[in-house]
Design an enzyme around this catalytic site. Sequence first.
Site, short mmCIF file in Angstrom:
data_model
loop_
_atom_site.label_atom_id
_atom_site.label_comp_id
_atom_site.label_asym_id
_atom_site.label_seq_id
_atom_site.Cartn_x
_atom_site.Cartn_y
_atom_site.Cartn_z
N SER A 145 35.38 -14.03 -15.02
CA SER A 145 35.42 -12.62 -14.48
C SER A 145 36.92 -12.62 -13.53
CB SER A 145 34.54 -11.96 -13.57
OG SER A 145 34.58 -11.13 -12.90
N TYR A 158 29.42 -14.01 -5.44
CA TYR A 158 29.97 -14.11 -6.98
C TYR A 158 31.34 -14.58 -7.20
CZ TYR A 158 30.66 -11.71 -11.54
OH TYR A 158 30.72 -11.40 -12.85
P1 NDP Z 1 23.98 -7.69 -18.38
O1 NDP Z 1 23.39 -7.48 -17.08
O2 NDP Z 1 24.13 -6.51 -19.24
O3 NDP Z 1 23.79 -8.94 -19.24
C1 NDP Z 1 23.61 -10.08 -18.61
C2 NDP Z 1 22.81 -10.98 -19.65
O4 NDP Z 1 22.79 -12.31 -18.86
C3 NDP Z 1 21.51 -10.48 -19.94
O5 NDP Z 1 21.14 -10.67 -21.29
C4 NDP Z 1 20.70 -11.29 -19.01
O6 NDP Z 1 19.29 -11.43 -19.68
C5 NDP Z 1 21.28 -12.54 -18.79
N1 NDP Z 1 20.87 -13.48 -18.04
C6 NDP Z 1 21.12 -13.06 -16.62
N2 NDP Z 1 20.39 -14.24 -15.80
C7 NDP Z 1 19.83 -15.06 -16.81
C8 NDP Z 1 19.20 -16.42 -16.80
N3 NDP Z 1 18.88 -16.78 -15.57
N4 NDP Z 1 18.91 -16.98 -17.81
C9 NDP Z 1 19.35 -16.42 -19.07
N5 NDP Z 1 19.96 -15.34 -19.17
C10 NDP Z 1 20.20 -14.71 -18.01
O7 NDP Z 1 25.89 -7.59 -17.77
P2 NDP Z 1 27.07 -8.22 -18.62
O8 NDP Z 1 26.84 -8.26 -20.10
O9 NDP Z 1 28.17 -7.29 -18.02
O10 NDP Z 1 27.26 -9.65 -18.24
C11 NDP Z 1 27.46 -10.70 -19.03
C12 NDP Z 1 28.25 -11.83 -18.34
O11 NDP Z 1 29.46 -11.06 -18.06
C13 NDP Z 1 27.74 -12.16 -16.87
O12 NDP Z 1 28.17 -13.73 -16.62
C14 NDP Z 1 28.64 -11.43 -16.01
O13 NDP Z 1 28.92 -12.01 -14.76
C15 NDP Z 1 29.98 -11.23 -16.74
N6 NDP Z 1 30.74 -10.31 -16.25
C16 NDP Z 1 30.64 -8.88 -16.31
C17 NDP Z 1 31.42 -7.92 -16.01
C18 NDP Z 1 31.16 -6.38 -16.31
O14 NDP Z 1 32.03 -5.78 -15.26
N7 NDP Z 1 30.08 -6.10 -16.71
C19 NDP Z 1 32.88 -8.36 -15.64
C20 NDP Z 1 33.13 -9.65 -15.72
C21 NDP Z 1 32.21 -10.59 -16.20
P3 NDP Z 1 17.92 -11.57 -19.20
O15 NDP Z 1 17.91 -10.50 -18.11
O16 NDP Z 1 16.80 -10.86 -20.46
O17 NDP Z 1 17.71 -12.93 -18.99
C1 8X3 Z 2 32.36 -8.24 -12.90
C2 8X3 Z 2 33.64 -7.60 -12.41
O1 8X3 Z 2 35.06 -6.62 -10.32
O2 8X3 Z 2 32.58 -6.08 -10.39
O3 8X3 Z 2 32.60 -9.71 -12.96
O4 8X3 Z 2 33.43 -8.35 -10.14
S1 8X3 Z 2 33.55 -7.19 -10.71
#
Ligand code: NDP
Ligand code: 8X3
Length: 265
Positions: A145, A158
Amino acid sequence: MSTPFQNKWVLITGASSGFGAAAALAFGRAGARLILGARRADRLKEVAARAIEAGAPSAVFHTLDVTSTPSVETFAAWARGLTPRLDVLINNAGGALGLDPVATARDEDWEGMFQSNVLGVLRMTRATLPLLTANPGSILINIGSIAGRVAYEGGAAYCAAKAGELQITRALRLELNGTGVRVCTLDPGMAETEFSVVRFKGDEARARKVYEGVVPLTADDVAEAMLWMASRPAHVNIDEMVIKCTDQAAIHKVHRRPAPSTPAR
Ligand code: NDP
Ligand code: 8X3
């Protein structure tokens, strides 16, 4: 018709929503055989079915909790029963819990973020590494991120966790040098997924506010970037990619239009 990932094996964690689900569809459309993991099996089942419809020759899933070593080991043993080698591993599972300053934040949230974003990446990588090293030219993409690069208020844990992910990626690239395994981090800025709903513990109104007046990235934008990284030739490693929406010049500099003039995409 042949597609770039025809019958390649792609393992995606956190495939039940957001980036992971979009990646399953994108790689599926490109012909990949998908191995999907997350905690919510019902959601994985839907994603797998949609990926098959999109063109994946196969899409199988298993529950996975990356915060638990036994769960990761069980998942990896199941994956090894499907294939002796992987072409792509995407360590995507993770997210944020809370936006509280250090003074008032909860241990439970800190521990949850480190467990999934840091230890989860380490556990999954250790457990599946033989499937990658058996296949020079394979690629490991960790989802970091911009928060791992620049800190913000309320983001201490985070940001630290995603900075941890970045350093894990860098260390792994050194450790795997000479094996032919490519090691990359893809670091998005704000993207509208379930991320903020999870961060704010189901408070959808608060989550919506994060994207108010902005055209954020979509999960598909990020999935396309993964697909692009993974489809470079075997001798090309995209070490680190930062992807942000045009409205987000920096973590603290986001252009917001007054409602209701948010432009259509
Ligand atoms: P979502 O919440 O839509 O997806 C998160 C996914 O991670 C879900 O499929 C969830 O599935 C899974 N997950 C969470 N915890 C666990 C666990 N303990 N074991 C297995 N699976 C897990 O968010 P995003 O798609 O946005 O996030 C995906 C990644 O991208 C994350 O690492 C997030 O930090 C990162 N990210 C997101 C950004 C944003 O602005 N959206 C920006 C930068 C990075 P389930 O709950 O079914 O286990
Ligand atoms: C998710 C993006 O800016 O909310 O990783 O941390 S931010």
